[in-house]
Write a protein that holds these residues in place. Structure first.
Motif, PDB file in Angstrom:
ATOM      1  N   MET A  22       0.844  -1.211   0.000  1.00  0.00           N
ATOM      2  CA  MET A  22       0.000   0.000   0.000  1.00  0.00           C
ATOM      3  C   MET A  22       0.877   1.258   0.000  1.00  0.00           C
ATOM      4  O   MET A  22       1.867   1.316   0.697  1.00  0.00           O
ATOM      5  CB  MET A  22      -0.872  -0.006   1.260  1.00  0.00           C
ATOM      6  N   TYR A  23       0.513   2.200  -0.861  1.00  0.00           N
ATOM      7  CA  TYR A  23       1.296   3.428  -0.955  1.00  0.00           C
ATOM      8  C   TYR A  23       0.511   4.586  -0.370  1.00  0.00           C
ATOM      9  O   TYR A  23      -0.713   4.568  -0.320  1.00  0.00           O
ATOM     10  CB  TYR A  23       1.601   3.747  -2.432  1.00  0.00           C
ATOM     11  N   ASN A  24       1.251   5.610  -0.005  1.00  0.00           N
ATOM     12  CA  ASN A  24       0.608   6.829   0.434  1.00  0.00           C
ATOM     13  C   ASN A  24      -0.077   7.456  -0.789  1.00  0.00           C
ATOM     14  O   ASN A  24       0.570   7.704  -1.795  1.00  0.00           O
ATOM     15  CB  ASN A  24       1.693   7.754   0.990  1.00  0.00           C
ATOM     16  N   ALA A  25      -1.369   7.649  -0.716  1.00  0.00           N
ATOM     17  CA  ALA A  25      -2.074   8.177  -1.888  1.00  0.00           C
ATOM     18  C   ALA A  25      -3.132   9.162  -1.445  1.00  0.00           C
ATOM     19  O   ALA A  25      -3.630   9.105  -0.319  1.00  0.00           O
ATOM     20  CB  ALA A  25      -2.720   7.029  -2.669  1.00  0.00           C
ATOM     21  N   ARG A  26      -3.466  10.060  -2.354  1.00  0.00           N
ATOM     22  CA  ARG A  26      -4.535  11.040  -2.099  1.00  0.00           C
ATOM     23  C   ARG A  26      -5.502  11.016  -3.271  1.00  0.00           C
ATOM     24  O   ARG A  26      -5.117  10.686  -4.391  1.00  0.00           O
ATOM     25  CB  ARG A  26      -3.956  12.451  -1.974  1.00  0.00           C
ATOM     26  N   GLU A  27      -6.726  11.428  -2.989  1.00  0.00           N
ATOM     27  CA  GLU A  27      -7.690  11.555  -4.075  1.00  0.00           C
ATOM     28  C   GLU A  27      -7.681  12.996  -4.566  1.00  0.00           C
ATOM     29  O   GLU A  27      -8.008  13.910  -3.817  1.00  0.00           O
ATOM     30  CB  GLU A  27      -9.083  11.189  -3.580  1.00  0.00           C
ATOM     31  N   PHE A  28      -7.289  13.176  -5.827  1.00  0.00           N
ATOM     32  CA  PHE A  28      -7.411  14.492  -6.460  1.00  0.00           C
ATOM     33  C   PHE A  28      -8.800  14.604  -7.065  1.00  0.00           C
ATOM     34  O   PHE A  28      -9.269  13.677  -7.722  1.00  0.00           O
ATOM     35  CB  PHE A  28      -6.374  14.657  -7.580  1.00  0.00           C
ATOM     36  N   ASN A  29      -9.432  15.735  -6.853  1.00  0.00           N
ATOM     37  CA  ASN A  29     -10.669  16.012  -7.577  1.00  0.00           C
ATOM     38  C   ASN A  29     -10.345  16.996  -8.686  1.00  0.00           C
ATOM     39  O   ASN A  29      -9.852  18.104  -8.418  1.00  0.00           O
ATOM     40  CB  ASN A  29     -11.725  16.594  -6.625  1.00  0.00           C
ATOM     41  N   PHE A  30     -10.600  16.555  -9.910  1.00  0.00           N
ATOM     42  CA  PHE A  30     -10.387  17.417 -11.088  1.00  0.00           C
ATOM     43  C   PHE A  30     -11.733  18.025 -11.467  1.00  0.00           C
ATOM     44  O   PHE A  30     -12.574  17.355 -12.073  1.00  0.00           O
ATOM     45  CB  PHE A  30      -9.852  16.597 -12.265  1.00  0.00           C
ATOM     46  N   ASP A  31     -11.929  19.273 -11.079  1.00  0.00           N
ATOM     47  CA  ASP A  31     -13.203  19.929 -11.413  1.00  0.00           C
ATOM     48  C   ASP A  31     -13.141  20.501 -12.824  1.00  0.00           C
ATOM     49  O   ASP A  31     -12.092  21.001 -13.262  1.00  0.00           O
ATOM     50  CB  ASP A  31     -13.482  21.076 -10.433  1.00  0.00           C
ATOM     51  N   GLY A  32     -14.273  20.463 -13.484  1.00  0.00           N
ATOM     52  CA  GLY A  32     -14.349  21.062 -14.819  1.00  0.00           C
ATOM     53  C   GLY A  32     -14.406  22.582 -14.698  1.00  0.00           C
ATOM     54  O   GLY A  32     -15.233  23.118 -13.957  1.00  0.00           O
ATOM     55  N   LEU A  33     -13.505  23.241 -15.405  1.00  0.00           N
ATOM     56  CA  LEU A  33     -13.570  24.707 -15.486  1.00  0.00           C
ATOM     57  C   LEU A  33     -14.650  25.016 -16.524  1.00  0.00           C
ATOM     58  O   LEU A  33     -14.562  24.566 -17.668  1.00  0.00           O
ATOM     59  CB  LEU A  33     -12.197  25.236 -15.913  1.00  0.00           C
ATOM     60  N   VAL A  34     -15.667  25.761 -16.104  1.00  0.00           N
ATOM     61  CA  VAL A  34     -16.810  26.016 -17.005  1.00  0.00           C
ATOM     62  C   VAL A  34     -16.344  26.869 -18.191  1.00  0.00           C
ATOM     63  O   VAL A  34     -15.637  27.859 -18.009  1.00  0.00           O
ATOM     64  CB  VAL A  34     -17.934  26.741 -16.243  1.00  0.00           C
ATOM     65  N   GLY A  35     -16.763  26.487 -19.371  1.00  0.00           N
ATOM     66  CA  GLY A  35     -16.356  27.213 -20.580  1.00  0.00           C
ATOM     67  C   GLY A  35     -17.208  28.445 -20.844  1.00  0.00           C
ATOM     68  O   GLY A  35     -18.307  28.594 -20.284  1.00  0.00           O
ATOM     69  N   PRO A  36     -16.711  29.341 -21.713  1.00  0.00           N
ATOM     70  CA  PRO A  36     -17.380  30.626 -21.954  1.00  0.00           C
ATOM     71  C   PRO A  36     -18.699  30.534 -22.717  1.00  0.00           C
ATOM     72  O   PRO A  36     -19.400  31.550 -22.841  1.00  0.00           O
ATOM     73  CB  PRO A  36     -16.349  31.422 -22.770  1.00  0.00           C
ATOM     74  N   SER A  37     -19.067  29.344 -23.192  1.00  0.00           N
ATOM     75  CA  SER A  37     -20.326  29.247 -23.939  1.00  0.00           C
ATOM     76  C   SER A  37     -21.430  28.575 -23.114  1.00  0.00           C
ATOM     77  O   SER A  37     -22.466  28.186 -23.687  1.00  0.00           O
ATOM     78  CB  SER A  37     -20.115  28.474 -25.249  1.00  0.00           C
ATOM     79  N   HIS A  38     -21.234  28.453 -21.823  1.00  0.00           N
ATOM     80  CA  HIS A  38     -22.253  27.841 -20.945  1.00  0.00           C
ATOM     81  C   HIS A  38     -23.648  28.419 -21.249  1.00  0.00           C
ATOM     82  O   HIS A  38     -23.848  29.627 -21.194  1.00  0.00           O
ATOM     83  CB  HIS A  38     -21.867  28.121 -19.488  1.00  0.00           C
ATOM     84  N   ASN A  39     -24.592  27.536 -21.572  1.00  0.00           N
ATOM     85  CA  ASN A  39     -25.940  28.019 -21.927  1.00  0.00           C
ATOM     86  C   ASN A  39     -26.966  26.931 -21.638  1.00  0.00           C
ATOM     87  O   ASN A  39     -26.610  25.779 -21.375  1.00  0.00           O
ATOM     88  CB  ASN A  39     -25.983  28.444 -23.399  1.00  0.00           C
ATOM     89  N   TYR A  40     -28.220  27.323 -21.665  1.00  0.00           N
ATOM     90  CA  TYR A  40     -29.305  26.393 -21.340  1.00  0.00           C
ATOM     91  C   TYR A  40     -30.079  26.053 -22.605  1.00  0.00           C
ATOM     92  O   TYR A  40     -30.913  26.835 -23.063  1.00  0.00           O
ATOM     93  CB  TYR A  40     -30.239  27.012 -20.300  1.00  0.00           C
ATOM     94  N   ALA A  41     -29.797  24.878 -23.163  1.00  0.00           N
ATOM     95  CA  ALA A  41     -30.397  24.536 -24.448  1.00  0.00           C
ATOM     96  C   ALA A  41     -31.365  23.361 -24.373  1.00  0.00           C
ATOM     97  O   ALA A  41     -31.907  22.945 -25.393  1.00  0.00           O
ATOM     98  CB  ALA A  41     -29.288  24.256 -25.466  1.00  0.00           C
ATOM     99  N   GLY A  42     -31.576  22.825 -23.176  1.00  0.00           N
ATOM    100  CA  GLY A  42     -32.552  21.735 -23.034  1.00  0.00           C
ATOM    101  C   GLY A  42     -32.185  20.504 -23.854  1.00  0.00           C
ATOM    102  O   GLY A  42     -33.046  19.846 -24.437  1.00  0.00           O
TER     103      GLY A  42
END
Ligand code: SUG
Length: 447
Positions: A1-21
């Motif tokens: 067993m190794y020393n390990a951490r959980e990285f959370n890679f969050d999505g950086l929201v892009g400039p075209s974020h929109n609501y298109a259903g």
């Protein structure tokens, strides 16, 4: 067993974020169709979440947005001429397809890939398989850039392997980590990988939803387990309850979340609750861990409230003292049944003793909560050092990205704005500069 951490890679929201259903079966996406979005606020809300969790000592990184509009897709679908002609033609003849080409959906990085840490895989490398997301046009090409991005970040082939997406056909519908959970006594220990599917392509008698699509198949989950070299004794496949898919639970991470030895879930999540828990208990027993199931009853939180509040689309994060924090969206406080439940949960003396709340309204309005916004990657210290460092969230990166967002992002995008060629130019300029902030020249194929 190794020393390990959980990285959370969050999505950086892009400039075209929109609501298109665009997501049939995702209640929020349908309810907010054609309303005005605020991409600047969306990106800042996401960055605030990343910064806060990093400041609290959790390993936090980001995955960059994808290049939009997807002109290549529009040209393949028959729109031609200059870039402005392509956009104008799509707006005139097929505005829904234009919206697909502009979708900022790669922000929900839980759908980017399925990840198996090196402690679970036969060759001792970290395995990634980009998700084909073939159920929806606006997401079906994300895997091309997702693969390119993951290969840029995890380039050391002695430690990492990034597999191409599975064949883009209904038999292999794959939505990535949104239907995948890993249990282990610690992030570096051998774990149990748990795959939840909504449909079985080659068994028509298997349960499947009647109203909304099941996006993940058993066949896809099995293929990923093979590709990643997982041990059968430490791999569990379970059917999602088709009735909850028909109530808007389009991914398992809308109704269950796991971490360490804890499964936090709604009683209606699985087609066979007892069988699923038994299989998990047995597999966890094999790695010396005891499953702790935290079950939420329908009488306490009905499925409709779970879907409206995204109670289960939360992040369960291990704290240094061995307890867990639950990262929830504001909507959980606004829902009376959920708020009451959460107060009792953290006071109950169980494994979850803290709530961390964020305003993620811009993402939530498209059906994306805290858990959708992040891809979990458990890494040993040596692996963490071997990955590209420019995406790790630090005060310095945060301080550079906030003004970058403020410079490049609009604070209002309506459906008609997608026809404006200036929006396309703004999106491209933003990403050109982002490559420099992240130290990833050539990340995008902007030709
Ligand atoms: O695929 N919404 C996304 C939300 C993804 C949430 N992810 C997880 N549960 N892990 C989807 O349905 C809406 C886009 C629009 O309608 O404009 C959208 O794609």
């Amino acid at each position: 067993m190794y020393n390990a951490r959980e990285f959370n890679f969050d999505g950086l929201v892009g400039p075209s974020h929109n609501y298109a259903g665009l997501s049939f079966g995702n209640v929020a996406s349908f309810n907010n169709v054609k309303s005005a979005s605020n991409p600047r606020q969306a990106a800042l809300q996401g960055l605030a979440k990343m910064r806060e969790l990093a400041a609290r000592g959790f390993a936090q990184a980001l995955l960059p947005p994808q290049s939009r509009p997807n002109l290549r897709m529009l040209r393949r679908l028959g729109f031609s001429g200059t870039d402005a002609d392509v956009l104008a033609g799509a707006w005139r003849d097929a505005p829904v397809i234009l919206a697909c080409a502009y979708s900022a959906a790669p922000m929900w990085t839980a759908n980017a890939a399925t990840v198996s840490p090196s402690a679970d895989t036969a060759d001792g490398r970290v395995h990634f398989t980009a998700a084909n997301l073939n159920n929806k046009l606006h997401r079906a090409e994300e895997h091309v850039q997702a693969t390119r991005t993951l290969r840029a970040l995890f380039a050391d082939s002695d430690r990492f392997v990034v597999h191409d997406a599975l064949p883009s056909t209904p038999a292999f519908g794959d939505e990535g980590a949104a239907n995948h959970t890993r249990f282990a006594s610690s992030h570096g220990a051998a774990g149990v990988e748990f795959f939840v599917y909504g449909r079985v392509e080659f068994d028509p008698s298997a349960p499947s939803p009647k109203k909304y699509p099941a996006r993940q198949t058993l066949e896809a989950s099995q293929a990923i387990a093979r590709l990643h070299g997982l041990d059968a004794a430490r791999t569990v496949f379970a059917s999602q309850n088709p009735d909850v898919i028909d109530q808007g639970v389009f991914h398992n991470d809308v109704i269950a979340v796991g971490n360490g030895n804890v499964l936090f879930y709604h009683e209606q999540a699985f087609a066979d609750e007892a069988g699923t828990l038994d299989a998990l208990r047995r597999a966890l027993g094999g790695v010396g861990a005891d499953l702790q199931a935290v079950r939420v009853d329908t009488g306490v939180v009905p499925v409709a409230d779970a879907v409206a509040s995204y109670l289960f689309n939360s992040q369960l994060l291990s704290k240094p003292d061995g307890r867990m924090a639950l990262v929830v969206p504001h909507e959980c406080r606004e829902n009376a049944a959920v708020a009451a439940y959460l107060q009792q949960l953290v006071a109950s003396g169980g494994p979850i003793d803290e709530l961390v709340e964020f305003d993620l309204r811009q993402s939530m309005r498209n059906g994306g909560g805290p858990a959708c916004l992040r891809l979990r990657v458990a890494l040993t210290d040596a692996e963490a050092q071997a990955m590209h460092q420019g995406v790790v969230m630090t005060d310095d990166l945060y301080a550079r990205l906030v003004p970058w967002v403020e410079r490049h992002y609009r604070d209002r995008v309506e459906p008609k704005d997608l026809a404006d060629p200036q929006l396309a130019r703004e999106c491209m300029a933003a990403l050109e500069e982002l490559e420099r902030h992240l130290g990833l020249p050539g990340l995008y194929d902007l030709s």
